[in-house]
Design an enzyme around this catalytic site. Structure first.
Site: not given
Ligand code: NAP
Length: 313
Positions: A136, A139-140
């Site tokens: 992701c 997300c990261d």
């Protein structure tokens, strides 16, 4: 004895398909509950920009997910934040068992459980997940500012996420196993124009390596001549497709060889009163809009099914 609640319709999964089904079900006056184990929107929350939702040129996945849940709330859709552990089909009603042992029953069930990222299955992938290996970018990606990352895949997700990562990272490599992308032309054009992205054609990863700080390199293999080399990188983002989340699909449901549920043009499965929508269902285009369309279709078909069921009782 656990308490049982009877609904007209239970929707399992709160992605674009599930919420659309919920909105249509409320408008059809069905007694409905939507069960979602995570945050509203599902995979949509992992999408940076959505640029193909008609009427909205650009919106973040998380913002669109919020709009879906707000729209459903405006119709007073009951949403319960629970994981479902089993769906048991019945002749008159279907049973849905929650993680807190509560039992819900319904005339109709819509399965909208979506899919999860596929894994490469190479050494280091599981071991270094969260320490440089990710599925992701939204997300990261933040952790890779001014760093080097390798993205694996050649579909829409790989290219879209590479473009997102190129806004943060110093260098993005896309390792693709063939010499042509599967992704849409508009994304291919943007990738070609992005100076921070380098495409490694005919390349697969055979191992992800790390030190005490996390991922520090990958071993790549050329799919044409078999030669291997080492590439230094701080992160590996894997976007090689999705596998359907079919663990709740009742055993007698017809599925294809890849585990996608086979459903007709009303999204009805072979079990009366059980419908499958979105990324769980076998279909040509897996898009937000097609998941939403499935949600509409399944809710309307479920309303018809429930009405017939009640009048026959
Ligand atoms: P996908 O379209 O199935 O693409 C997967 C990619 O990963 C392919 O390029 C495939 O290579 C490669 N791949 C598969 N297994 C691999 C392995 N073991 N090792 C290395 N590479 C591997 O998956 P996706 O990109 O996640 O997209 C899923 C669906 O969502 C698609 O229908 C897509 O159109 C849709 N989607 C749409 C948008 C959008 O419209 N903006 C955004 C994201 C996703 P090959 O090409 O050689 O098979």
């Amino acid at each position: 004895m656990p308490t049982t609640t009877l609904y007209d319709l239970i929707i399992i999964g709160g992605g674009p398909g599930g919420y659309t089904a919920g909105i249509y079900a409320q408008r059809a006056a069905l007694k409905t509950v939507l069960l979602e184990k995570g945050i509203p929107g599902g995979q949509l929350n992992n999408t940076d920009e959505v640029e193909n939702w008609p009427g909205t040129e650009k919106i973040s996945g998380a913002a669109l997910a919020l709009k879906f849940s707000q729209h459903a709330a405006a119709y007073a859709l009951e949403v319960r934040n629970h994981e479902v552990v089993a769906v048991e089909p019945g002749l008159t009603q279907h049973t849905v068992i929650l993680d807190n042992s509560k039992i819900l029953t319904a005339h109709a069930v819509i399965l909208a459980t979506g899919g999860s990222p596929k894994k490469l299955g190479i050494p280091g992938e599981d071991q270094y997940y969260g320490r440089g290996v990710s599925y992701c970018a939204v997300c990261d990606g933040f952790f890779f500012r001014d760093k080097t990352v390798v993205v694996v895949g050649g579909g829409d997700s790989a290219l879209e996420e590479s473009l997102y990562l190129a806004k943060l990272a110093r260098q993005v490599y896309i390792a693709h196993r063939r010499d042509a992308f599967r992704a849409g032309m508009i994304l291919q054009k943007r990738v070609r124009q992005e100076k921070r992205i380098t495409v490694l054609w005919n390349t697969v990863l055979s191992e992800i390596q790390a030190d005490t700080q996390g991922v520090n390199g990958v071993i790549t293999k050329n799919t044409l001549n078999g030669t291997t080399s080492t590439l230094a990188t701080d992160g590996v983002f894997v976007f090689i497709g999705f596998a359907p989340n079919n663990s709740l699909v009742p055993a007698s449901t017809r599925m294809n060889a890849d585990g996608y549920v086979l459903a007709d043009d009303k999204c009805a499965t072979n079990i009366p009163g059980i419908f499958a929508i979105g990324d769980l269902k076998e279909k040509y285009a897996k898009q937000i809009i097609t998941a939403a369309a499935d949600g509409c279709t399944a809710a309307l078909a479920a309303a018809h099914y429930v009405e017939e069921k009640k009048t026959s009782l």
